[in-house]
Design a protein around this motif. Structure first.
Motif, PDB file in Angstrom:
ATOM      1  N   MET A 182       0.804  -1.003  -0.174  1.00 57.74           N
ATOM      2  CA  MET A 182       0.201   0.082   0.113  1.00 57.74           C
ATOM      3  C   MET A 182       0.810   1.233  -0.027  1.00 57.74           C
ATOM      4  SD  MET A 182      -3.253  -0.919   2.401  1.00 57.74           S
ATOM      5  CE  MET A 182      -2.518  -1.424   3.634  1.00 57.74           C
ATOM      6  N   ASP A 183       2.138   1.262  -0.101  1.00 60.36           N
ATOM      7  CA  ASP A 183       3.114   2.355  -0.192  1.00 60.36           C
ATOM      8  C   ASP A 183       3.370   2.390  -1.687  1.00 60.36           C
ATOM      9  OD1 ASP A 183       4.453   4.348   0.391  1.00 60.36           O
ATOM     10  OD2 ASP A 183       5.824   3.188   1.949  1.00 60.36           O
ATOM     11  N   VAL A 184       4.216   3.591  -1.904  1.00 57.73           N
ATOM     12  CA  VAL A 184       4.508   3.622  -3.428  1.00 57.73           C
ATOM     13  C   VAL A 184       5.598   2.668  -3.534  1.00 57.73           C
ATOM     14  CG1 VAL A 184       4.051   6.148  -3.323  1.00 57.73           C
ATOM     15  CG2 VAL A 184       6.248   5.587  -2.868  1.00 57.73           C
ATOM     16  N   ASN A 185       5.611   2.621  -5.009  1.00 58.33           N
ATOM     17  CA  ASN A 185       6.639   1.793  -5.508  1.00 58.33           C
ATOM     18  C   ASN A 185       7.926   2.551  -6.264  1.00 58.33           C
ATOM     19  OD1 ASN A 185       7.787   0.763  -8.322  1.00 58.33           O
ATOM     20  ND2 ASN A 185       7.052  -1.021  -7.511  1.00 58.33           N
ATOM     21  N   PRO A 186       9.019   2.397  -5.728  1.00 64.06           N
ATOM     22  CA  PRO A 186      10.214   3.413  -6.160  1.00 64.06           C
ATOM     23  C   PRO A 186      10.272   3.486  -7.626  1.00 64.06           C
ATOM     24  CG  PRO A 186      10.773   1.681  -4.142  1.00 64.06           C
ATOM     25  CD  PRO A 186       9.379   1.152  -4.746  1.00 64.06           C
TER      26      PRO A 186
END
Length: 254
Positions: A182-186
């Motif tokens: 649920m966090d951003v993908n680098p």
């Protein structure tokens, strides 16, 4: 990509999630709007201003009391300084009718802001959570124009019921998902920065306020994550914004 020249002091906030059930959060946010009217040159609300949005007509006909108060506060702010509204994953149906009624301006994000601190890529942030495949499928569906037209043609009661079910399913799904997806993908962040020609990104959505140092093609880059606002159900209460001016970019947390 949309590009906007903003000089002077710019404040950016996100993820306030206004609704009937968060009176303390609303009060803290309205205090913030009063401060912005006194101290900022421009204010951008970068998505999820509302916990749900079922169409501008909901606000422009006979809004419930909590919403009428919110609209009055936003209208007063737009009368004091340029106010830009960007859509989030909860209020992606906000439209120009609402912005016009408030005297605000609708910002199509992601956008590049040309500021006194340099060019900045601004986005709500959910578009970078590409590891959450189920959410990205849902996002593509609800951003389809003909599906939005069908939804907005439904009676208000039907729209409220659909939105309530969608929020309940979202809360249940979040409990079962690993936090990492649920966090951003680098890689998605790096790709967006390259496409925008920027070394700085500001976004919300993830509710994980921080300043991240990145390396982008051998250059130093930064990712600023906006705080969410919560004064009703969690302790300690939280909220905040980002301030941009000639001195740089600062993350301010309440």
């Amino acid at each position: 990509m949309n590009r906007l020249a903003l000089r002077g002091t710019v404040w950016v906030a996100s993820d306030i999630h206004l609704g009937e059930a968060v009176p303390q959060t609303a009060r803290a946010f309205y205090d913030f709007l009063g401060r912005a009217r006194r101290e900022a040159g421009t204010l951008i609300l970068c998505g999820d201003l509302f916990d749900a949005w079922i169409g501008d007509d909901h606000a422009l006909r006979r809004p419930p009391r909590w919403l009428a108060t919110a609209l009055d506060e936003l209208r007063a702010t737009a009368g004091a300084l340029p106010l830009w509204l960007a859509r989030g994953n909860r209020d992606f149906l906000m439209g120009r009718a609402l912005a016009d009624a408030l005297g605000a301006r609708l910002l199509e994000a992601p956008a590049v802001l040309d500021t006194d601190a340099g060019p900045i890529l601004l986005a709500h942030g959910d578009e970078f959570c590409t590891d959450d495949l189920a959410y990205q499928r849902f996002r593509r569906i609800v951003h389809t124009p003909w599906i939005q037209r069908i939804f907005l043609a439904l009676p208000l009661g039907a729209r409220r019921a659909i939105a309530a079910r969608a929020r309940a399913r979202s809360r249940q799904a979040r409990r079962s998902k690993p936090m990492a997806i649920m966090d951003v993908n680098p890689a998605a962040v790096a790709q967006a920065l390259r496409a925008a020609g920027c070394d700085t990104l500001i976004h919300g959505h993830t509710h994980r306020p921080a300043v991240h140092a990145l390396e982008l093609d051998g250059r130093a880059a930064r990712r600023y994550v906006l705080p969410d606002w919560e004064f009703d159900h969690d302790a300690p209460p939280r909220g905040g914004w980002i301030e941009i001016d000639a001195a740089g970019i600062r993350l301010e947390q309440l």
